[in-house]
Design a protein around this motif. Sequence first.
Motif, PDB file in Angstrom:
ATOM      1  N   UNK A  60      -7.470  23.144  -8.949  1.00 17.52           N
ATOM      2  CA  UNK A  60      -8.667  22.324  -8.936  1.00 17.52           C
ATOM      3  C   UNK A  60      -8.433  20.949  -8.303  1.00 17.52           C
ATOM      4  N   UNK A  61      -7.263  20.753  -7.680  1.00 15.20           N
ATOM      5  CA  UNK A  61      -7.004  19.519  -6.944  1.00 15.20           C
ATOM      6  C   UNK A  61      -7.605  19.660  -5.545  1.00 15.20           C
ATOM      7  N   UNK A  62      -8.556  18.806  -5.210  1.00 16.79           N
ATOM      8  CA  UNK A  62      -9.240  18.877  -3.933  1.00 16.79           C
ATOM      9  C   UNK A  62      -8.612  17.913  -2.924  1.00 16.79           C
ATOM     10  N   UNK A  63      -9.127  17.955  -1.718  1.00 14.44           N
ATOM     11  CA  UNK A  63      -8.668  17.045  -0.670  1.00 14.44           C
ATOM     12  C   UNK A  63      -8.932  15.595  -1.062  1.00 14.44           C
ATOM     13  N   UNK A  64     -10.034  15.385  -1.790  1.00 15.98           N
ATOM     14  CA  UNK A  64     -10.371  14.036  -2.234  1.00 15.98           C
ATOM     15  C   UNK A  64      -9.303  13.498  -3.185  1.00 15.98           C
ATOM     16  N   UNK A  65      -8.804  14.359  -4.083  1.00 13.66           N
ATOM     17  CA  UNK A  65      -7.741  13.933  -5.006  1.00 13.66           C
ATOM     18  C   UNK A  65      -6.469  13.577  -4.230  1.00 13.66           C
ATOM     19  N   UNK A  66      -6.111  14.440  -3.262  1.00 11.52           N
ATOM     20  CA  UNK A  66      -4.880  14.202  -2.500  1.00 11.52           C
ATOM     21  C   UNK A  66      -4.969  12.878  -1.744  1.00 11.52           C
ATOM     22  N   UNK A  67      -6.129  12.571  -1.165  1.00  9.97           N
ATOM     23  CA  UNK A  67      -6.300  11.303  -0.456  1.00  9.97           C
ATOM     24  C   UNK A  67      -6.135  10.115  -1.402  1.00  9.97           C
ATOM     25  N   UNK A  68      -6.634  10.263  -2.641  1.00  9.64           N
ATOM     26  CA  UNK A  68      -6.465   9.196  -3.625  1.00  9.64           C
ATOM     27  C   UNK A  68      -4.989   8.994  -3.967  1.00  9.64           C
ATOM     28  N   UNK A  69      -4.270  10.105  -4.138  1.00  9.68           N
ATOM     29  CA  UNK A  69      -2.841  10.007  -4.437  1.00  9.68           C
ATOM     30  C   UNK A  69      -2.092   9.354  -3.273  1.00  9.68           C
ATOM     31  N   UNK A  70      -2.442   9.759  -2.045  1.00  7.35           N
ATOM     32  CA  UNK A  70      -1.781   9.174  -0.873  1.00  7.35           C
ATOM     33  C   UNK A  70      -2.093   7.683  -0.757  1.00  7.35           C
ATOM     34  N   UNK A  71      -3.300   7.289  -1.151  1.00 10.47           N
ATOM     35  CA  UNK A  71      -3.649   5.869  -1.114  1.00 10.47           C
ATOM     36  C   UNK A  71      -2.805   5.089  -2.113  1.00 10.47           C
ATOM     37  N   UNK A  72      -2.596   5.661  -3.304  1.00 13.41           N
ATOM     38  CA  UNK A  72      -1.743   5.009  -4.296  1.00 13.41           C
ATOM     39  C   UNK A  72      -0.324   4.852  -3.767  1.00 13.41           C
ATOM     40  N   UNK A  73       0.098   5.795  -2.922  1.00 17.01           N
ATOM     41  CA  UNK A  73       1.448   5.755  -2.349  1.00 17.01           C
ATOM     42  C   UNK A  73       1.498   4.967  -1.050  1.00 17.01           C
ATOM     43  N   UNK A 195      14.008   1.017  14.951  1.00 14.82           N
ATOM     44  CA  UNK A 195      12.738   0.988  14.229  1.00 14.82           C
ATOM     45  C   UNK A 195      13.025   1.107  12.747  1.00 14.82           C
ATOM     46  N   UNK A 196      12.202   0.434  11.949  1.00 14.36           N
ATOM     47  CA  UNK A 196      12.359   0.523  10.498  1.00 14.36           C
ATOM     48  C   UNK A 196      10.985   0.504   9.856  1.00 14.36           C
ATOM     49  N   UNK A 197      10.502   1.703   9.543  1.00 11.11           N
ATOM     50  CA  UNK A 197       9.167   1.805   8.981  1.00 11.11           C
ATOM     51  C   UNK A 197       8.135   1.247   9.938  1.00 11.11           C
ATOM     52  N   UNK A 198       7.219   0.443   9.401  1.00 12.24           N
ATOM     53  CA  UNK A 198       6.165  -0.162  10.217  1.00 12.24           C
ATOM     54  C   UNK A 198       6.442  -1.627  10.518  1.00 12.24           C
ATOM     55  N   UNK A 199       7.681  -2.056  10.330  1.00 12.92           N
ATOM     56  CA  UNK A 199       8.002  -3.464  10.536  1.00 12.92           C
ATOM     57  C   UNK A 199       7.879  -3.846  12.003  1.00 12.92           C
ATOM     58  N   UNK A 432       5.278  10.722   4.303  1.00 15.62           N
ATOM     59  CA  UNK A 432       5.644  10.013   3.079  1.00 15.62           C
ATOM     60  C   UNK A 432       6.966  10.545   2.519  1.00 15.62           C
ATOM     61  N   UNK A 433       7.161  11.858   2.552  1.00 13.53           N
ATOM     62  CA  UNK A 433       8.408  12.437   2.038  1.00 13.53           C
ATOM     63  C   UNK A 433       9.601  11.967   2.869  1.00 13.53           C
ATOM     64  N   UNK A 434       9.420  11.894   4.179  1.00 16.83           N
ATOM     65  CA  UNK A 434      10.510  11.379   5.031  1.00 16.83           C
ATOM     66  C   UNK A 434      10.779   9.912   4.729  1.00 16.83           C
ATOM     67  N   UNK A 435       9.693   9.178   4.485  1.00 19.85           N
ATOM     68  CA  UNK A 435       9.836   7.747   4.222  1.00 19.85           C
ATOM     69  C   UNK A 435      10.567   7.487   2.910  1.00 19.85           C
ATOM     70  N   UNK A 436      10.463   8.428   1.953  1.00 19.74           N
ATOM     71  CA  UNK A 436      11.192   8.272   0.695  1.00 19.74           C
ATOM     72  C   UNK A 436      12.694   8.232   0.903  1.00 19.74           C
ATOM     73  N   UNK A 437      13.152   8.886   1.979  1.00 21.11           N
ATOM     74  CA  UNK A 437      14.588   8.936   2.265  1.00 21.11           C
ATOM     75  C   UNK A 437      15.065   7.731   3.058  1.00 21.11           C
TER      76      UNK A 437
END
Length: 631
Positions: A60-73, A195-199, A432-437
């Motif tokens: 029952x997790x929709x695309x809207x939920x995933x976008x909210x989670x990604x925004x929190x991250x 390069x380092x992230x978005x710096x 995001x998963x790559x950025x965690x590393x």
Amino acid sequence: MSLPIPDLDNKNFSQIIEEVKACLPTLAPEWTDYNLSDPGITILELLAWLTDIEIYRLNRITEKHILKFLKLLNSLPEPVKPATTWITFSLPENYTNIIHIPQGTNLIAIDKDISLHFETTEDIYVHPIKIKKIILRNERGITEYDENSIPQYFYAFGEEAKKGSCFYIGFDKPLKDKFSLTFILYEDDLPPVGKHGKESPKIIPSAEIEWSYWDGKGWKKLELEKDETLHLSQNGSVTFKEIPLMQAKEGWYFIRAKIKKDGYEIVPRIKKILINTTKAIQIKRIINEELGKSNGLPNQTFSLKEFPVVSSDYFKIELKIKYLKNGTETTEVWEEVDTLSACTHKDKVFKIDRKKGLIIFGDGINGKIPPANSTIFCSYAVSKGKRGNISEGCRWQILDDIKDKDKISIENYFPASEGSDPETIEEAFLRFKRDLLTPYQAVTANDYEFLALNTPGIRVARAKAIGNSALNQVKVIVVPFSLSPMPYPSEGFLKTVCYHLDKHRLITTKVKVLPPEYAIISVMARIKTKDEADPEQVIKRVNDSLNRFFHPLYGWKDGKGWPFGKAVYVSDVYALLEGVEGVDCVFDVEIKAEGAYLSYQDGNVILKENALTTSGTHSFSVLTTFEICRR
């Protein structure tokens, strides 16, 4: 009828139980009672029931939920990114006026029957001039090129780029008004910059150049408006302020670039010098597009005619709402927000789905509802993303009203780049998963080394972190990428790395960025070649092998550079020499060192902990065929 719900996993409770029971003979062979009365089976059923509930909820997790989670991250999908390219304007030889092309001039590029909108990123004054001569003056003497003899690339200040070296650019006519030169450097054999992230990079130039022009009596200093090249260390434009009256020298009108302070890690190799050149970005602006009328209901959505929409970094969306208030037409400007949930019923806001081109208003609780019968207008910009990466040599047209635009020719000598399509949710999640590393906080020595190697905007080839817990200090030794056999960082290079590390260090840790020290290693040996081998060629291969072995960037056995502080052992040199093609055997190897070494021990050279090796002068004697190699 309810909407269909996707199944992330089609296993039900019974299937989960049967799958677990099938694993028991392998995982727990002593377990033989699979009846429902067995306590172990009861526990398995409990776990299967919890798993079944979890699957139900995940479904029952929709695309809207995933976008909210990604925004929190802080990892929302990236919007479309426009392509950019260099475009060069030119005028006929008999034309005498200077044409001003303002920033934001609209252009059309036709690439293989596909038309794309571009616009210029800055003002440019098109001069009716040409480059006729280039003169180089450095430690090797004077070299001259005319417009037809310029090679694939040339060293602007010679291969050493020492202080006082200079090069001259000769034009057929004097320069007037504001003028810019665009330099494209030869970088085909170089690694990409860090390069380092978005710096964003903050680079302190390694060298300093002084520009001047010939006024008939001497060289007068030129004032710069901006220097995107950072003293010819990267591609970009150098823009000069208004140039006073120039005078001819030997038939041409010259400007000069002279090294005031040397220190280049990579000496400038110029591939192309372009005049009347600026950058163009692949976007199309739509001004005051009418989206429709508000019906006064909550959660209204309006569609833009074109999409995907570029981010506010390139063009900020302007949304206007017009309606009658007390018989007078009123215009309100509403603001874009990332989310409506944080807004009140009084906030005149909207949010946008840039990928689909949707304008979304609030429900009267979170975000104000546009007044009924009000007309909504929107100004925005769109881009074709990856399709905007056009090839070189396209056909161009100027859309705006520019004086004598029919006399202007446009050329793009290089393909467009950096254009990308909007990210999908899956791509954003993987990013995001790559950025965690990716380390962003410097704690361990490996963290400091990683951050130094990825300093934005420069090329750091190697880094070594040396900690001192007593002083709470970290020394980071950095080696720049360089074509020199002994790469050495300038003061500006060290400060650039230090600035980057300072943003990521622990607040109580002191960081010092230092250059490496070098031990110059020379090898003397007696070599017997194989009977069928040419001694001269064998000695050349031996010398090349030693130069490569001791190279600070490509040396050692793994080809990744000599390890910091590693001792130079005679046994390693024996093994290397005897592995060279054509060598039969090696006698009497002796190693000599100069520079950053501590001592000799049994013929081996002990280096300092921050030291690297580089080759000195090697010498060999070839034994006669009568000598015998004892195995």
